[in-house]
Write an enzyme that holds these catalytic residues in place. Structure first.
Site, PDB file in Angstrom:
ATOM      1  N   ASP A 125      15.453  40.714  -9.100  1.00  0.00           N
ATOM      2  CA  ASP A 125      16.482  40.307  -8.148  1.00  0.00           C
ATOM      3  C   ASP A 125      15.992  39.020  -7.489  1.00  0.00           C
ATOM      4  O   ASP A 125      15.106  39.044  -6.634  1.00  0.00           O
ATOM      5  CB  ASP A 125      16.658  41.442  -7.116  1.00  0.00           C
ATOM      6  CG  ASP A 125      17.482  41.017  -5.919  1.00  0.00           C
ATOM      7  OD1 ASP A 125      17.911  39.848  -5.862  1.00  0.00           O
ATOM      8  OD2 ASP A 125      17.691  41.861  -5.030  1.00  0.00           O
ATOM      9  N   GLN A 132      16.759  36.031  -3.185  1.00  0.00           N
ATOM     10  CA  GLN A 132      16.073  35.357  -2.069  1.00  0.00           C
ATOM     11  C   GLN A 132      14.983  34.396  -2.540  1.00  0.00           C
ATOM     12  O   GLN A 132      14.251  33.860  -1.712  1.00  0.00           O
ATOM     13  CB  GLN A 132      15.463  36.398  -1.112  1.00  0.00           C
ATOM     14  CG  GLN A 132      16.473  37.288  -0.428  1.00  0.00           C
ATOM     15  CD  GLN A 132      17.387  36.554   0.557  1.00  0.00           C
ATOM     16  OE1 GLN A 132      17.116  35.423   0.956  1.00  0.00           O
ATOM     17  NE2 GLN A 132      18.472  37.190   0.938  1.00  0.00           N
TER      18      GLN A 132
HETATM   19  N1  PMP Z   1      19.319  41.222  -3.239  1.00  0.00           N
HETATM   20  C1  PMP Z   1      18.820  40.624  -2.160  1.00  0.00           C
HETATM   21  C2  PMP Z   1      17.325  40.528  -1.999  1.00  0.00           C
HETATM   22  C3  PMP Z   1      19.678  40.093  -1.206  1.00  0.00           C
HETATM   23  O1  PMP Z   1      19.178  39.505  -0.117  1.00  0.00           O
HETATM   24  C4  PMP Z   1      21.076  40.204  -1.397  1.00  0.00           C
HETATM   25  C5  PMP Z   1      22.054  39.678  -0.371  1.00  0.00           C
HETATM   26  N2  PMP Z   1      21.788  40.031   0.948  1.00  0.00           N
HETATM   27  C6  PMP Z   1      21.542  40.833  -2.548  1.00  0.00           C
HETATM   28  C7  PMP Z   1      20.636  41.323  -3.448  1.00  0.00           C
HETATM   29  C8  PMP Z   1      22.999  40.996  -2.834  1.00  0.00           C
HETATM   30  O2  PMP Z   1      23.598  39.762  -3.047  1.00  0.00           O
HETATM   31  P1  PMP Z   1      25.181  39.638  -3.144  1.00  0.00           P
HETATM   32  O3  PMP Z   1      25.733  40.313  -1.923  1.00  0.00           O
HETATM   33  O4  PMP Z   1      25.416  38.157  -3.134  1.00  0.00           O
HETATM   34  O5  PMP Z   1      25.605  40.288  -4.399  1.00  0.00           O
END
Ligand code: PMP
Length: 411
Positions: free
Chosen positions: A199, A202
């Site tokens: 993921d 960030q």
């Molecule tokens: N993973 C992390 C580490 C995040 O910070 C976020 C968003 N806060 C997400 C996943 C999800 O991203 P999105 O809402 O843009 O799909």
């Protein structure tokens, strides 16, 4: 020379007052602001080129298709994927992770297998794996963290077994600010024949990411956290794995032939992109990447490091302030998650808002992490390259003022 004050000029939204104070936006981990260049690119598309992609032979359709596919190439180069076949446009990180869990997880995970995540994942990197484990009667295991909020490699070696099929974890944490060494973790899971899903929501906005150097099997991120529009994100996957992976959505654009009873899929990357995609979003994302590249990802990272070097020592002498994540600021991104004794984080965020400073409070979509930290909620200030040293100073001044206010009047 990096000039965050000059850069701020590109962001119209930042030139406003909130509660009669100049806005200081420190909620960048939730979403970032958009520079004029990105807004202009999206507007230009709708003013001049709007048409559906891949289907038409008319001039506008060709222009829209070209721009959409050019964006894919821009993303490919930005993350150093080896081919545009490895770059899928999604709605964001959440969609990307769900696609992997469903389209690939369902293929490779069997009853009794193990899926590993960490206690500091965003819900979008927990729930899809929980659901996969339910579907397959597999076991979901949490890898323990060190004091510095990264996976404890020694303990991970003990836990990861021959049954391990997926290791899914964040590159950088949205709460702790810590950064994982992905190549080492990739090696661990590859040794047992499993796959690593990263993921990158960030990390991609803040540091140079090379998916091949990381040796990630899958890598997800969102456009809106890197100056791009909402509703557009990316799933990178190694080509051989994407060839095997099943589409998760079906419909137009992703088919080759549709017979009465069955259908066949078209080639990568379109096999996954059913329906009319977010064309304007992809065009905005391209403009965002070009904007970041013009500044330079190394420069961006260096500036955010300087902000943290300036901020962290000033926080260390504030009594009653707890800071989560690595104490060494060089081991963290521009995210500072904290609590002030006796003050609820929501009250903190409201008090900061009165000062014109936008921060976040709550569980940050990481409820298991809040339990791990033994706190129901935290406050979080997250910085980006358009934040200045002056923003840091104002944040500290306001924090001290808010602390005084609560100490004197309310507790
Ligand atoms: N993973 C992390 C580490 C995040 O910070 C976020 C968003 N806060 C997400 C996943 C999800 O991203 P999105 O809402 O843009 O799909």
């Amino acid at each position: 020379m990096f000039d965050s004050l000059k850069i701020k000029e590109d962001f119209p939204i930042l030139k406003q007052t909130v509660n009669d104070e100049p806005l200081i936006y420190l909620d960048n981990a939730a979403t970032t602001q958009k520079p004029k260049q990105v807004l202009q690119a999206v507007q230009d598309y709708y003013f001049h080129d709007n048409a559906n992609v891949h289907r038409g032979v008319h001039t506008l359709a060709e222009r829209a298709t070209r721009s959409y596919e050019e964006s894919r190439e821009t993303v490919r180069a930005f993350i150093n994927a080896s081919s545009t076949k490895e770059v899928l446009f999604t709605r964001g990180t959440t969609t990307a992770l769900n696609w992997v869990a469903k389209g690939f997880g369902d293929l490779v995970v069997e009853e009794g297998d193990e899926i590993y995540i960490t206690p500091m994942e965003h819900h979008s990197n927990i729930v899809p794996w929980q659901q996969l484990a339910f579907r397959k009667r597999a076991t979901l295991k949490y890898l323990p963290l060190t004091e510095d909020a990264v996976v404890d490699m020694e303990k991970a070696k003990e836990i990861i077994s021959e049954k391990g099929k997926i290791l899914a974890l964040c590159h950088a944490s949205n709460v702790m600010g810590s950064i994982h060494s992905i190549p080492r973790l990739a090696e661990l899971i590859h040794q047992v024949g499993g796959y690593i899903v990263v993921d990158g929501a960030q990390s991609v906005p803040h540091t140079k990411v090379d998916v091949q150097a990381l040796n990630a099997d899958f890598f997800a991120f969102s456009g809106h956290k890197m100056c791009g529009p909402t509703g557009i994100g990316v799933l990178y996957g190694k080509q051989a794995l994407l060839e095997r992976m099943e589409p998760v959505e079906y419909g137009g654009e992703m088919i080759d032939f549709v017979y009465d009873e069955t259908s066949t899929w078209t080639e990568l990357p379109w096999k996954f992109e059913a329906g009319t995609p977010n064309i304007a979003g992809a065009i905005g994302l391209k403009a965002a990447i070009e904007y970041l590249q013009a500044i330079g990802m190394d420069e961006i990272e260096r500036h955010e490091q300087k902000l943290m070097a300036h901020l962290m020592p000033q926080l260390s002498d504030i009594e009653g302030l707890s800071i989560y994540g690595p104490t060494d600021h060089t081991k963290r991104t521009g995210i500072v998650t904290f609590n002030l004794d006796g003050v609820h984080p929501h009250d903190l965020a409201t008090a900061f808002d009165m000062e014109g400073i936008a921060i976040r409070a709550g569980h940050h979509c990481a409820q298991p992490l809040m339990r791990y930290l033994d706190t129901p909620a935290t406050a979080r200030a997250s910085f980006y390259f358009y934040n200045s040293k002056e923003d840091v100073d104002q944040f500290v001044v306001s924090l001290k003022k808010i602390k005084e206010f609560f100490n004197n009047g309310f507790i």
